[in-house]
Design a protein around this motif. Structure first.
Motif, PDB file in Angstrom:
ATOM      1  N   VAL A  51      54.098 -22.225  25.841  1.00  0.00           N
ATOM      2  CA  VAL A  51      54.523 -20.874  25.467  1.00  0.00           C
ATOM      3  C   VAL A  51      56.036 -20.721  25.576  1.00  0.00           C
ATOM      4  O   VAL A  51      56.691 -20.178  24.681  1.00  0.00           O
ATOM      5  CB  VAL A  51      53.798 -19.816  26.329  1.00  0.00           C
ATOM      6  CG1 VAL A  51      54.418 -18.444  26.163  1.00  0.00           C
ATOM      7  CG2 VAL A  51      52.319 -19.780  25.983  1.00  0.00           C
ATOM      8  N   LEU A  52      56.619 -21.214  26.669  1.00  0.00           N
ATOM      9  CA  LEU A  52      58.067 -21.113  26.833  1.00  0.00           C
ATOM     10  C   LEU A  52      58.818 -21.928  25.781  1.00  0.00           C
ATOM     11  O   LEU A  52      59.848 -21.482  25.262  1.00  0.00           O
ATOM     12  CB  LEU A  52      58.471 -21.548  28.230  1.00  0.00           C
ATOM     13  CG  LEU A  52      58.073 -20.589  29.351  1.00  0.00           C
ATOM     14  CD1 LEU A  52      58.437 -21.179  30.704  1.00  0.00           C
ATOM     15  CD2 LEU A  52      58.720 -19.239  29.153  1.00  0.00           C
ATOM     16  N   ASP A  53      58.319 -23.122  25.458  1.00  0.00           N
ATOM     17  CA  ASP A  53      58.957 -23.929  24.414  1.00  0.00           C
ATOM     18  C   ASP A  53      58.847 -23.251  23.051  1.00  0.00           C
ATOM     19  O   ASP A  53      59.795 -23.262  22.268  1.00  0.00           O
ATOM     20  CB  ASP A  53      58.343 -25.326  24.353  1.00  0.00           C
ATOM     21  CG  ASP A  53      58.856 -26.228  25.449  1.00  0.00           C
ATOM     22  OD1 ASP A  53      59.869 -25.865  26.094  1.00  0.00           O
ATOM     23  OD2 ASP A  53      58.247 -27.283  25.675  1.00  0.00           O
ATOM     24  N   PHE A  54      57.696 -22.661  22.769  1.00  0.00           N
ATOM     25  CA  PHE A  54      57.526 -21.951  21.509  1.00  0.00           C
ATOM     26  C   PHE A  54      58.522 -20.799  21.404  1.00  0.00           C
ATOM     27  O   PHE A  54      59.166 -20.616  20.372  1.00  0.00           O
ATOM     28  CB  PHE A  54      56.091 -21.432  21.387  1.00  0.00           C
ATOM     29  CG  PHE A  54      55.841 -20.611  20.158  1.00  0.00           C
ATOM     30  CD1 PHE A  54      55.630 -21.230  18.940  1.00  0.00           C
ATOM     31  CD2 PHE A  54      55.843 -19.233  20.213  1.00  0.00           C
ATOM     32  CE1 PHE A  54      55.404 -20.490  17.804  1.00  0.00           C
ATOM     33  CE2 PHE A  54      55.625 -18.471  19.084  1.00  0.00           C
ATOM     34  CZ  PHE A  54      55.404 -19.106  17.860  1.00  0.00           C
ATOM     35  N   CYS A  55      58.649 -20.034  22.476  1.00  0.00           N
ATOM     36  CA  CYS A  55      59.588 -18.911  22.481  1.00  0.00           C
ATOM     37  C   CYS A  55      61.022 -19.395  22.351  1.00  0.00           C
ATOM     38  O   CYS A  55      61.845 -18.769  21.673  1.00  0.00           O
ATOM     39  CB  CYS A  55      59.429 -18.087  23.742  1.00  0.00           C
ATOM     40  SG  CYS A  55      57.872 -17.187  23.821  1.00  0.00           S
ATOM     41  N   PHE A  56      61.341 -20.514  22.979  1.00  0.00           N
ATOM     42  CA  PHE A  56      62.697 -21.052  22.894  1.00  0.00           C
ATOM     43  C   PHE A  56      63.008 -21.520  21.472  1.00  0.00           C
ATOM     44  O   PHE A  56      64.079 -21.266  20.938  1.00  0.00           O
ATOM     45  CB  PHE A  56      62.865 -22.205  23.876  1.00  0.00           C
ATOM     46  CG  PHE A  56      64.235 -22.818  23.840  1.00  0.00           C
ATOM     47  CD1 PHE A  56      65.315 -22.174  24.422  1.00  0.00           C
ATOM     48  CD2 PHE A  56      64.436 -24.043  23.219  1.00  0.00           C
ATOM     49  CE1 PHE A  56      66.574 -22.735  24.382  1.00  0.00           C
ATOM     50  CE2 PHE A  56      65.692 -24.602  23.170  1.00  0.00           C
ATOM     51  CZ  PHE A  56      66.766 -23.939  23.750  1.00  0.00           C
TER      52      PHE A  56
END
Length: 62
Positions: A51-56
């Motif tokens: 999720v954090l990588d997707f948002c980044f």
């Protein structure tokens, strides 16, 4: 991403060694230990990292 590595590294360090010792006592092989003991525990950390990588990547957290 560097944040993913930090999140997963810190999560793997919190897994108690007693779980691995118990698997060895039960004659579990290394792959069996990874897939039946470690992977169910690491699921939430992997989901968080994804999720954090997707948002980044999409620029949501900038």
């Amino acid at each position: 991403m560097p944040g993913t590595i930090v999140i997963l590294k810190n999560f793997f360090q919190t897994i108690p060694q007693e779980l691995f010792e118990a698997a060895r006592i039960d004659w579990s092989g290394e792959l069996n230990t990874v897939f039946k003991v470690v992977m169910p525990l690491v699921g939430p950390a992997i989901a968080t990292a994804v999720v954090l990588d997707f948002c980044f990547v999409w620029g949501v957290l900038m």
